[in-house]
Write an enzyme that holds these catalytic residues in place. Structure first.
Site, PDB file in Angstrom:
ATOM      1  N   ARG A 145     -13.667 -10.091   1.213  1.00  0.00           N
ATOM      2  CA  ARG A 145     -11.784  -9.652   0.661  1.00  0.00           C
ATOM      3  C   ARG A 145     -10.761 -10.572   0.966  1.00  0.00           C
ATOM      4  O   ARG A 145      -9.767 -11.148   0.616  1.00  0.00           O
ATOM      5  CB  ARG A 145     -11.235  -8.315   2.226  1.00  0.00           C
ATOM      6  CG  ARG A 145     -12.667  -6.880   1.919  1.00  0.00           C
ATOM      7  CD  ARG A 145     -12.151  -6.033   0.247  1.00  0.00           C
ATOM      8  NE  ARG A 145     -10.562  -6.286   0.129  1.00  0.00           N
ATOM      9  CZ  ARG A 145      -9.637  -4.889   0.839  1.00  0.00           C
ATOM     10  NH1 ARG A 145     -10.624  -3.979   1.602  1.00  0.00           N
ATOM     11  NH2 ARG A 145      -8.593  -4.902   0.525  1.00  0.00           N
ATOM     12  N   HIS A 205      -7.522   0.718  -6.096  1.00  0.00           N
ATOM     13  CA  HIS A 205      -7.510  -0.339  -5.025  1.00  0.00           C
ATOM     14  C   HIS A 205      -8.427  -1.434  -5.948  1.00  0.00           C
ATOM     15  O   HIS A 205      -9.209  -1.986  -5.613  1.00  0.00           O
ATOM     16  CB  HIS A 205      -8.914   0.356  -4.095  1.00  0.00           C
ATOM     17  CG  HIS A 205      -8.211  -0.130  -2.867  1.00  0.00           C
ATOM     18  ND1 HIS A 205      -7.818  -1.389  -3.110  1.00  0.00           N
ATOM     19  CD2 HIS A 205      -9.107  -0.462  -1.413  1.00  0.00           C
ATOM     20  CE1 HIS A 205      -7.794  -1.562  -1.110  1.00  0.00           C
ATOM     21  NE2 HIS A 205      -9.367  -0.903  -0.953  1.00  0.00           N
ATOM     22  N   ASP A 243     -17.426   5.939  -0.973  1.00  0.00           N
ATOM     23  CA  ASP A 243     -16.395   5.901  -0.133  1.00  0.00           C
ATOM     24  C   ASP A 243     -16.304   7.622   0.731  1.00  0.00           C
ATOM     25  O   ASP A 243     -16.951   8.887  -0.243  1.00  0.00           O
ATOM     26  CB  ASP A 243     -15.159   5.176  -0.994  1.00  0.00           C
ATOM     27  CG  ASP A 243     -14.458   5.108  -0.538  1.00  0.00           C
ATOM     28  OD1 ASP A 243     -13.717   5.578   0.970  1.00  0.00           O
ATOM     29  OD2 ASP A 243     -13.303   5.362  -1.327  1.00  0.00           O
ATOM     30  N   ARG A 298       0.746  -1.489  -0.140  1.00  0.00           N
ATOM     31  CA  ARG A 298       0.186   0.149   0.296  1.00  0.00           C
ATOM     32  C   ARG A 298       1.159   0.892  -0.043  1.00  0.00           C
ATOM     33  O   ARG A 298       1.401   1.072   1.094  1.00  0.00           O
ATOM     34  CB  ARG A 298      -0.966   0.020   1.096  1.00  0.00           C
ATOM     35  CG  ARG A 298      -1.708   1.200   1.645  1.00  0.00           C
ATOM     36  CD  ARG A 298      -2.975   0.550   2.171  1.00  0.00           C
ATOM     37  NE  ARG A 298      -4.162   0.546   1.730  1.00  0.00           N
ATOM     38  CZ  ARG A 298      -4.946   0.278   2.227  1.00  0.00           C
ATOM     39  NH1 ARG A 298      -5.494   0.883   3.388  1.00  0.00           N
ATOM     40  NH2 ARG A 298      -6.496  -0.582   1.849  1.00  0.00           N
ATOM     41  N   CYS A 310     -16.483   0.654   0.608  1.00  0.00           N
ATOM     42  CA  CYS A 310     -15.167   0.066   0.924  1.00  0.00           C
ATOM     43  C   CYS A 310     -14.616  -0.404   2.370  1.00  0.00           C
ATOM     44  O   CYS A 310     -14.137  -0.912   2.449  1.00  0.00           O
ATOM     45  CB  CYS A 310     -13.724   0.765   0.304  1.00  0.00           C
ATOM     46  SG  CYS A 310     -13.995   1.913   0.381  1.00  0.00           S
ATOM     47  N   GLN A 322      -9.356  -4.174  -3.735  1.00  0.00           N
ATOM     48  CA  GLN A 322     -11.313  -3.861  -3.274  1.00  0.00           C
ATOM     49  C   GLN A 322     -12.229  -4.962  -3.845  1.00  0.00           C
ATOM     50  O   GLN A 322     -12.793  -5.233  -4.045  1.00  0.00           O
ATOM     51  CB  GLN A 322     -11.359  -2.433  -3.071  1.00  0.00           C
ATOM     52  CG  GLN A 322     -12.569  -1.737  -2.630  1.00  0.00           C
ATOM     53  CD  GLN A 322     -12.691  -2.940  -1.152  1.00  0.00           C
ATOM     54  OE1 GLN A 322     -11.992  -2.571   0.024  1.00  0.00           O
ATOM     55  NE2 GLN A 322     -13.843  -2.748  -0.831  1.00  0.00           N
TER      56      GLN A 322
HETATM   57  N1   CP Z   1     -11.362  -0.987   2.221  1.00  0.00           N
HETATM   58  C1   CP Z   1      -9.832  -0.807   2.902  1.00  0.00           C
HETATM   59  O1   CP Z   1      -9.371  -1.637   2.289  1.00  0.00           O
HETATM   60  O2   CP Z   1      -9.420  -1.009   5.117  1.00  0.00           O
HETATM   61  P1   CP Z   1      -8.497  -0.084   4.479  1.00  0.00           P
HETATM   62  O3   CP Z   1      -7.844   0.971   4.392  1.00  0.00           O
HETATM   63  O4   CP Z   1      -8.835  -1.107   6.695  1.00  0.00           O
HETATM   64  O5   CP Z   1      -7.541  -1.782   4.506  1.00  0.00           O
HETATM   65  N1  NVA Z   2     -10.464   5.861  -0.806  1.00  0.00           N
HETATM   66  C1  NVA Z   2     -10.152   5.766  -0.140  1.00  0.00           C
HETATM   67  C2  NVA Z   2     -10.168   4.068   0.396  1.00  0.00           C
HETATM   68  C3  NVA Z   2     -10.123   4.111   1.833  1.00  0.00           C
HETATM   69  C4  NVA Z   2      -9.933   1.997   1.760  1.00  0.00           C
HETATM   70  C5  NVA Z   2      -8.962   6.066   0.605  1.00  0.00           C
HETATM   71  O1  NVA Z   2      -7.529   6.206  -0.689  1.00  0.00           O
HETATM   72  O2  NVA Z   2      -8.551   6.763   2.015  1.00  0.00           O
END
Ligand code: CP
Ligand code: NVA
Length: 313
Positions: free
Chosen positions: A293, A131, A224, A104, A264, A134
């Site tokens: 997930r 993502h 989101d 990430r 999400c 997801q």
């Molecule tokens: N939806 C998602 O990716 O959640 P986290 O940021 O908790 O991993």
């Molecule tokens: N769009 C959000 C998703 C978190 C899972 C972010 O990038 O923070």
């Protein structure tokens, strides 16, 4: 066999995705029946997270362990990265130790560079652009709930962010019609790519401004946060612009009677969604979505590492 990465939903063909759904279903059924397979036995999988995570990090760690592999948590601030070692060099070094890197990242270029410089699969666990884990999991959840993709209408309400981009590609690939309602200036970067992909599946992809128009006749409403990780400095401005994009009862009334609500997570209750929508178990499938997930990411790992032969065994 050449190594394969998952940087974008667009890295997978329709065939790949179908097989990942089959595998997810099988793994989910096995787990519910108290059974596990040792398909990742002896595999070390690095989890490199530059941003916070609850679902992604934990579901990968549990999934890897359940399949007989072992997750290695790499905290960037404890690596030589902070003393200036490059991502390119890190990718080359890790390739000698681990079998996959799940990352990430703060900048999308970092995940691209990891993929370019490693000899093991790289999985994008969220970047500012996409993502994919997801969304592949969400498509599996949609299939479980609606039994099909073709002809479904999905309304995305809010920021054209990373999840929105991946969902656009996923809908384009599977044939789900997607309307994104977002304020001017907040359109998703991958809309054109999705429109091109949609030519094969026949899905329609539209980017509009008016939330009610997007929700009209929707089978799925998805939203989101308005303030993704790394955008905290825009919070004040965004909180002024986005309130008309809140998913609430009044907006949801324009959807089909049997619509499903997806998010999400994490949710910012009272901002992008109200409690009455997110907690309405007649429509909201968020917990089921979060659980999947685990199953879908197990399938992604197996697919990238071991591939097709597993499906037939
Ligand atoms: N939806 C998602 O990716 O959640 P986290 O940021 O908790 O991993
Ligand atoms: N769009 C959000 C998703 C978190 C899972 C972010 O990038 O923070």
């Amino acid at each position: 066999m050449n190594k394969r990465d998952l940087i974008s939903v667009g890295d997978f063909s329709r065939d790949d995705i179908n097989n990942i759904f089959k595998l997810s279903k099988k793994l989910k059924k096995e787990r519910k029946g108290g059974r596990t397979s040792n398909l990742l036995k002896g595999k070390a999988i690095a989890l490199l997270f530059e941003k916070p995570s609850t679902r992604t990090k934990i579901s990968f760690a549990v999934g890897i362990s359940e399949l007989g592999g072992y997750p290695l948590f790499l905290e960037p601030e404890t690596l030589q990265l902070i003393r200036g070692e490059s991502i390119e060099d890190l990718a080359k070094v890790l390739s000698g130790y681990v079998h996959t890197i799940v990352a990430r990242v703060k900048k999308h270029e970092t995940i691209v560079s990891l993929a370019k410089n490693s000899t093991v699969p790289i999985i994008n666990a969220l970047s500012p652009l996409e993502h994919p884990c997801q969304v592949i999991s969400d498509l599996f959840t949609i299939l479980e709930n609606k039994g099909r993709f073709k002809g479904l209408n999905l309304a995305w309400i809010g920021d054209g962010n990373n999840v929105c981009n991946s969902l656009l590609l996923g809908c384009a690939l599977t044939g789900v019609n997607m309307k994104v309602a977002c304020p001017k200036g907040y359109e998703p970067a991958l809309a054109d790519k999705a429109k091109q992909l949609a030519e094969n599946s026949g899905a329609t992809i539209q980017i509009i401004v008016e939330p009610k128009e997007a929700v009209k006749n929707a089978d799925i409403i998805y939203c989101d946060t308005w303030i993704s990780m790394g955008m905290e400095n825009e919070a004040k401005e965004r909180l002024k612009i986005f309130p008309p994009y809140q998913v609430n009862k009044e907006l949801a009334a324009h959807a089909k009677q049997d619509y499903i609500f997806m998010h999400c997570l994490p949710a910012h209750r009272g901002q992008e969604v109200t409690d009455e929508i997110i907690d309405d178990t007649k429509h909201s499938i968020i917990w089921h979505q979060a659980e999947n997930r685990l199953h879908a990411q197990k399938a992604i790992l197996i697919w990238l590492l071991s591939g097709r032969e597993l499906l037939t065994s």
